[in-house]
Structures are given as C-alpha cells and as structure tokens.
Design a protein around this motif. Structure first.
Motif, PDB file in Angstrom:
ATOM      1  N   THR A 108      49.824  -9.186  38.589  1.00  0.00           N
ATOM      2  CA  THR A 108      50.093  -9.932  39.817  1.00  0.00           C
ATOM      3  C   THR A 108      50.500 -11.377  39.541  1.00  0.00           C
ATOM      4  OG1 THR A 108      47.754 -10.489  40.040  1.00  0.00           O
ATOM      5  CG2 THR A 108      48.534  -8.519  41.201  1.00  0.00           C
ATOM      6  N   GLU A 109      50.748 -11.710  38.295  1.00  0.00           N
ATOM      7  CA  GLU A 109      51.192 -13.053  37.958  1.00  0.00           C
ATOM      8  C   GLU A 109      52.529 -13.311  38.636  1.00  0.00           C
ATOM      9  OE1 GLU A 109      52.141 -14.434  33.760  1.00  0.00           O
ATOM     10  OE2 GLU A 109      49.959 -14.435  33.859  1.00  0.00           O
ATOM     11  N   GLY A 110      52.668 -14.454  39.305  1.00  0.00           N
ATOM     12  CA  GLY A 110      53.889 -14.733  40.035  1.00  0.00           C
ATOM     13  C   GLY A 110      54.715 -15.827  39.397  1.00  0.00           C
ATOM     14  N   PHE A 111      55.960 -15.846  39.784  1.00  0.00           N
ATOM     15  CA  PHE A 111      56.898 -16.845  39.290  1.00  0.00           C
ATOM     16  C   PHE A 111      57.693 -17.401  40.455  1.00  0.00           C
ATOM     17  CE2 PHE A 111      56.019 -14.250  35.654  1.00  0.00           C
ATOM     18  CZ  PHE A 111      56.034 -15.128  34.587  1.00  0.00           C
ATOM     19  N   VAL A 112      58.148 -18.619  40.310  1.00  0.00           N
ATOM     20  CA  VAL A 112      59.100 -19.211  41.238  1.00  0.00           C
ATOM     21  C   VAL A 112      60.361 -19.482  40.419  1.00  0.00           C
ATOM     22  CG1 VAL A 112      58.278 -21.588  40.886  1.00  0.00           C
ATOM     23  CG2 VAL A 112      59.491 -21.009  42.964  1.00  0.00           C
ATOM     24  N   THR A 113      61.516 -19.231  41.018  1.00  0.00           N
ATOM     25  CA  THR A 113      62.762 -19.466  40.290  1.00  0.00           C
ATOM     26  C   THR A 113      63.479 -20.670  40.880  1.00  0.00           C
ATOM     27  OG1 THR A 113      63.961 -17.894  41.681  1.00  0.00           O
ATOM     28  CG2 THR A 113      63.068 -17.065  39.609  1.00  0.00           C
ATOM     29  N   VAL A 114      64.109 -21.425  40.011  1.00  0.00           N
ATOM     30  CA  VAL A 114      64.879 -22.598  40.419  1.00  0.00           C
ATOM     31  C   VAL A 114      66.175 -22.629  39.629  1.00  0.00           C
ATOM     32  CG1 VAL A 114      62.862 -23.977  41.040  1.00  0.00           C
ATOM     33  CG2 VAL A 114      63.738 -24.089  38.734  1.00  0.00           C
ATOM     34  N   VAL A 115      67.176 -23.247  40.210  1.00  0.00           N
ATOM     35  CA  VAL A 115      68.431 -23.470  39.509  1.00  0.00           C
ATOM     36  C   VAL A 115      68.546 -24.968  39.271  1.00  0.00           C
ATOM     37  CG1 VAL A 115      70.939 -23.303  39.622  1.00  0.00           C
ATOM     38  CG2 VAL A 115      69.531 -21.466  40.555  1.00  0.00           C
ATOM     39  N   ALA A 116      68.725 -25.341  38.025  1.00  0.00           N
ATOM     40  CA  ALA A 116      68.888 -26.749  37.655  1.00  0.00           C
ATOM     41  C   ALA A 116      70.004 -26.839  36.624  1.00  0.00           C
ATOM     42  CB  ALA A 116      67.590 -27.315  37.094  1.00  0.00           C
ATOM     43  N   GLY A 117      70.946 -27.703  36.878  1.00  0.00           N
ATOM     44  CA  GLY A 117      72.059 -27.847  35.950  1.00  0.00           C
ATOM     45  C   GLY A 117      72.857 -26.571  35.779  1.00  0.00           C
ATOM     46  N   GLY A 118      72.891 -25.739  36.833  1.00  0.00           N
ATOM     47  CA  GLY A 118      73.639 -24.490  36.770  1.00  0.00           C
ATOM     48  C   GLY A 118      72.925 -23.371  36.038  1.00  0.00           C
ATOM     49  N   GLN A 119      71.689 -23.596  35.600  1.00  0.00           N
ATOM     50  CA  GLN A 119      70.928 -22.561  34.901  1.00  0.00           C
ATOM     51  C   GLN A 119      69.742 -22.122  35.749  1.00  0.00           C
ATOM     52  OE1 GLN A 119      69.954 -24.331  31.051  1.00  0.00           O
ATOM     53  NE2 GLN A 119      71.544 -23.057  30.153  1.00  0.00           N
ATOM     54  N   LEU A 120      69.403 -20.843  35.653  1.00  0.00           N
ATOM     55  CA  LEU A 120      68.272 -20.275  36.373  1.00  0.00           C
ATOM     56  C   LEU A 120      67.027 -20.337  35.495  1.00  0.00           C
ATOM     57  CD1 LEU A 120      67.253 -18.671  38.878  1.00  0.00           C
ATOM     58  CD2 LEU A 120      67.859 -16.592  37.626  1.00  0.00           C
ATOM     59  N   PHE A 121      65.941 -20.848  36.061  1.00  0.00           N
ATOM     60  CA  PHE A 121      64.671 -20.955  35.346  1.00  0.00           C
ATOM     61  C   PHE A 121      63.587 -20.252  36.145  1.00  0.00           C
ATOM     62  CE2 PHE A 121      67.137 -24.618  34.054  1.00  0.00           C
ATOM     63  CZ  PHE A 121      66.913 -24.683  32.690  1.00  0.00           C
ATOM     64  N   GLY A 122      62.639 -19.640  35.462  1.00  0.00           N
ATOM     65  CA  GLY A 122      61.463 -19.052  36.087  1.00  0.00           C
ATOM     66  C   GLY A 122      60.233 -19.820  35.645  1.00  0.00           C
ATOM     67  N   LEU A 123      59.432 -20.267  36.611  1.00  0.00           N
ATOM     68  CA  LEU A 123      58.227 -21.040  36.316  1.00  0.00           C
ATOM     69  C   LEU A 123      57.009 -20.280  36.820  1.00  0.00           C
ATOM     70  CD1 LEU A 123      59.587 -24.437  37.662  1.00  0.00           C
ATOM     71  CD2 LEU A 123      59.534 -23.690  35.286  1.00  0.00           C
ATOM     72  N   ARG A 124      55.973 -20.201  35.992  1.00  0.00           N
ATOM     73  CA  ARG A 124      54.741 -19.531  36.420  1.00  0.00           C
ATOM     74  C   ARG A 124      54.123 -20.297  37.580  1.00  0.00           C
ATOM     75  NH1 ARG A 124      50.959 -18.052  31.460  1.00  0.00           N
ATOM     76  NH2 ARG A 124      49.554 -18.543  33.154  1.00  0.00           N
ATOM     77  N   LEU A 125      53.681 -19.572  38.597  1.00  0.00           N
ATOM     78  CA  LEU A 125      53.116 -20.208  39.788  1.00  0.00           C
ATOM     79  C   LEU A 125      51.905 -21.074  39.476  1.00  0.00           C
ATOM     80  CD1 LEU A 125      53.396 -17.466  42.537  1.00  0.00           C
ATOM     81  CD2 LEU A 125      54.668 -19.601  42.356  1.00  0.00           C
ATOM     82  N   ASP A 126      51.126 -20.690  38.481  1.00  0.00           N
ATOM     83  CA  ASP A 126      49.946 -21.498  38.170  1.00  0.00           C
ATOM     84  C   ASP A 126      50.314 -22.833  37.528  1.00  0.00           C
ATOM     85  OD1 ASP A 126      50.711 -20.455  35.703  1.00  0.00           O
ATOM     86  OD2 ASP A 126      48.677 -19.975  35.069  1.00  0.00           O
TER      87      ASP A 126
END
Length: 64
Positions: free
Chosen positions: A12-30
């Motif tokens: 159930t570990e979650g991630f939030v995704t963001v686009v920065a500088g044209g690249q997609l990143f996934g960051l752990r919610l914690d």
C-alpha cells in the motif's frame, strides 16, 4: 510487525508523481510534506543561475 502486516504495508506504499524540467518523477508519499501549485517566484538578488527564486509558501519561503 508480522510478515503479513509488512507485506500489506509494502503493497500500500503510495507515490505522487511530478513533472519537473520535462521529466517525470515519482516521490514516496512518506517523503512529501506539501503539494501546491506555485503562483510565482520572487527573484533573489545575486543568486546563482540555478536558483530561480523564492516561493511564498504559507508558513515559510522556499528556494526554487
């Protein structure tokens, strides 16, 4: 923690995704403290080129 609880927690570990500088990143919610849409930057005199400016967050200014 039992092995079953540990498996559930990992599943159930979650991630939030963001686009920065044209690249997609996934960051752990914690590891995420705030999610916001920037409304503008304040320029910082004599800042190096990699510092775009300061964001005005509700509780504190943050470099961007």
């Amino acid at each position: 923690m039992s092995a079953e609880e540990n498996e559930f927690e990992q599943a159930t570990e979650g991630f939030v995704t963001v686009v920065a500088g044209g690249q997609l990143f996934g960051l752990r919610l914690d590891r995420v403290r705030d999610v916001f849409v920037p409304r503008g930057l304040s320029q910082v005199p004599l800042a190096p080129p990699e510092v775009a400016g300061l964001l005005n967050l509700p509780r504190r200014p943050a470099p961007a």
